[in-house]
Design a protein around this motif. Structure first.
Motif, short mmCIF file in Angstrom:
data_model
loop_
_atom_site.label_atom_id
_atom_site.label_comp_id
_atom_site.label_asym_id
_atom_site.label_seq_id
_atom_site.Cartn_x
_atom_site.Cartn_y
_atom_site.Cartn_z
N ARG A 15 0.81 -1.20 0.00
CA ARG A 15 0.00 0.00 0.00
C ARG A 15 0.86 1.27 0.00
O ARG A 15 1.69 1.46 0.87
CB ARG A 15 -0.88 0.06 1.25
CG ARG A 15 -2.06 -0.88 1.29
CD ARG A 15 -3.27 -0.34 0.53
NE ARG A 15 -3.08 -0.37 -0.91
CZ ARG A 15 -3.11 -1.48 -1.63
NH1 ARG A 15 -3.30 -2.63 -1.08
NH2 ARG A 15 -2.94 -1.44 -2.94
N ALA A 16 0.64 2.12 -1.00
CA ALA A 16 1.09 3.49 -0.90
C ALA A 16 0.11 4.23 0.01
O ALA A 16 -1.03 3.78 0.20
CB ALA A 16 1.17 4.15 -2.27
N THR A 17 0.51 5.33 0.56
CA THR A 17 -0.36 6.02 1.52
C THR A 17 -0.87 7.37 1.01
O THR A 17 -1.58 8.07 1.73
CB THR A 17 0.41 6.25 2.84
OG1 THR A 17 1.63 6.94 2.57
CG2 THR A 17 0.71 4.92 3.51
N ASP A 18 -0.50 7.74 -0.24
CA ASP A 18 -0.91 9.05 -0.75
C ASP A 18 -2.31 8.97 -1.36
O ASP A 18 -2.49 9.02 -2.58
CB ASP A 18 0.12 9.59 -1.75
CG ASP A 18 0.49 8.59 -2.83
OD1 ASP A 18 -0.02 7.45 -2.81
OD2 ASP A 18 1.30 8.93 -3.70
N SER A 19 -3.29 8.86 -0.50
CA SER A 19 -4.69 8.76 -0.92
C SER A 19 -5.08 9.95 -1.78
O SER A 19 -4.82 11.11 -1.41
CB SER A 19 -5.59 8.69 0.32
OG SER A 19 -6.94 8.94 -0.02
#
Length: 565
Positions: free
Chosen positions: A482-486
């Motif tokens: 998962r990247a976290t830059d929603s």
């Protein structure tokens, strides 16, 4: 045999769920020039497969139990319905011999010295296990020695065991490695954990040095998980590959100590834990005996042997059927054991019903192609990942396809973690390792996303899932996280969501399916994996590891050997 209804098609194939971009300027993104149209069929499949596999009916999917029987039957039912073939020479299964060692929770670790005495109880004050497959193992009056990080790495000029014989002794070691402790990019891999930082390496190296026992000091930051994960993961049945030689090459007692207990231990020896920890991160560290302290412990064990199963489903290649792209996910979780409150079923919805659901979705996508791939595609749902990557280890040591003919591995583990939704980037665990990243960059660009390093390289996730078992025998392996830059909520929100999952749900009974989950990011990961595998299945390339990567030599050797035949 199945305890719940099977998945039925809920949506027409290929339909899309459009996603409205955020307003102009939100999170610094202008109208989001990205392809934000995750496939609604994939989304529905993920939800329905996760809901089924993570239901209480599957009892936490522990290997060697009725939960396994239900799980593998479910997988075979769906692979067969999709039209895939049994992947192991006409068999859906690859037998994996396992032995569960269940140690009595009544065990006590006794520490004695001339002026010190302590009885540490199982669970809160220490966690101990053994990988020796014996009814009883023990250490008796075993001298305690602090050996820093417990690393012997000649190629890095580092040896924590230099100048001391630890035969029959119990070594106390720190988790992770000196690079994490110092953040020095020139020391090991700096903030990114190496294999030397993993707990399993420390147990193995201590055994090579002749130690009788190992006590790893637990700290949440360098371990990457709290004490609850240690307690939950190391209690109950400890499953290992059945191994007649296990008694010869592993220490008798493998244990963890909470930081509080470790500090008390050092203090009793007249040492300051913080000072010794700092010294251990320097290149001139030397082992330190913990005064006159001695450790004693007996583990009474119940042994149960069985065959577990990797599930193998195959789409044979039309032109090069002997060459294969492998998709892996682990179907298992922790089963039923002491829980928190009234819930004692570890359903493992995200970990890893989500990755297993993705495997089934990918199989459906390949089978719906107008033309079958030129290279074979193997969908491998492996067992006993939670017990130490055992199913994938067995496959790596007993491959169905020759390693030199294995083009690449794409692994899916915990793809729903945090349910962050759509992100502006895709994160790679082990960033910079192989040429597979060029395939990822091309596929990600089609989604308007960048490829970035994983959020937490210091946590050693590359060594903690099934791709590692194939990487260590040379197969280029890619593992996304998962990247976290929603896109909708921003990076800070995404990071908090992921941190909340790891703190409150990872390896806990609360990792349960929620129908409100936003799986759009998981859908995009499936789409990326499909695009990369499809491209590899249609060309003649064999991706390689990048220079300096520890797995490159094994790959080069296997390709060279194959070319010379």
């Amino acid at each position: 045999m199945l305890g719940a209804a099977l998945l039925v098609a809920a949506c027409d194939s290929g339909s899309d769920a459009s996603v409205t971009p955020p307003p102009e300027g939100k999170q610094g993104v202008s109208q989001l020039a990205v392809a934000l149209s995750p496939d609604a069929t994939i989304d529905a499949e993920l939800h329905q497969h996760i809901a089924e596999l993570a239901s209480d009916a599957y009892m936490g999917r522990e290997p060697g139990t009725e939960g396994e029987e239900l799980t593998v039957a479910y997988l075979v039912k769906h692979f067969e319905a999709l039209g895939l073939e049994p992947g192991n020479d006409g068999d859906w299964f690859q037998q994996v011999p396992i032995t569960a060692v269940t140690s009595s929770p009544e065990a006590v670790l006794s520490i004695r010295g001339a002026d010190y005495s302590a009885e540490l109880n199982y669970g809160d004050q220490m966690m101990a296990m053994t990988t020796r497959q014996l009814d009883q193992v023990s250490i008796e009056d075993s001298e305690l020695v602090f050996v820093g990080y417990g690393i012997n790495a000649p190629e890095r000029g580092w040896n924590d065991y230099a100048g001391i014989d630890v035969t029959g002794k119990t070594v106390v070691v720190l988790v992770n490695d000196p690079g994490f402790a110092t953040r020095d990019p020139a020391l090991f891999n700096g903030n990114a954990m190496t294999y030397y930082g993993r707990w399993i390496y420390k147990y193995e190296e201590a055994a090579r040095q002749g130690a009788a026992g190992v006590l790893i000091v637990h700290e949440t930051a360098p371990a990457a998980y709290g004490w609850g994960v240690v307690r939950n993961s190391w209690s109950g049945p400890q499953i290992r590959l059945t191994d007649a030689n296990a008694n010869a090459h592993r220490v008798a007692i493998e244990a963890w100590l909470p930081l509080e207990q470790a500090e008390a231990l050092f203090s009793a020896a007249g040492l300051d834990y913080g000072e010794q920890k700092a010294a251990a991160a320097s290149g001139d560290f030397t082992p330190v005996p913990l005064g006159d302290l001695r450790a004693s412990m007996t583990l009474e064990n119940t042994l149960t042997s069985a065959s577990s199963h990797n599930v193998a489903a195959l789409i044979p290649g039309t032109r090069y059927p002997d060459e294969v792209v492998i998709y892996t996910s682990h179907w298992d979780h922790l089963g039923v054991r002491e829980g928190e409150g009234d819930d004692n079923i570890y359903n493992g919805a995200s970990d890893n019903a989500s990755g297993t659901a993705a495997l089934l979705s990918l199989a459906r996508m390949y089978m719906e192609l107008p033309q079958r791939p030129e290279r074979s595609i193997l969908f491998l749902a492996v067992t006993a990942e939670e017990s130490g990557l055992l199913g994938s280890q067995w496959y790596g040591e007993n491959p169905i396809f020759p390693l030199a003919k294995t083009v690449a591995n794409f692994n899916m583990d915990n793809i729903a973690s945090g349910t962050v939704g759509l992100t502006q980037s895709v994160a790679v665990v082990g960033y910079g390792n192989s040429e597979l990243e060029s395939y990822l960059e091309e596929a990600a660009a089609e989604q308007g996303r960048a490829v970035v390093q994983e959020p937490f390289p210091e946590k050693g996730y590359y060594y903690r899932s099934d791709h590692f078992s194939l990487a260590r025998v040379g197969v280029p392996a890619l593992y996304l996280t998962r990247a976290t830059d929603s896109i909708e909520h921003g990076h800070e929100w995404g990071a908090k969501r992921l941190a909340d999952y790891r703190k409150h749900h990872y390896h806990k009974p609360s990792d349960e399916y929620d129908p409100s989950w936003d799986l759009s990011g998981s859908v995009q990961e499936v789409q990326l994996l499909f695009a990369m595998g499809r491209r590899l299945a249609a060309n003649r390339e064999f991706p390689r590891w990048n220079e300096g990567v520890e797995f490159k030599a094994a790959r080069d050797a296997s390709l060279s050997e194959s070319a010379n035949k």
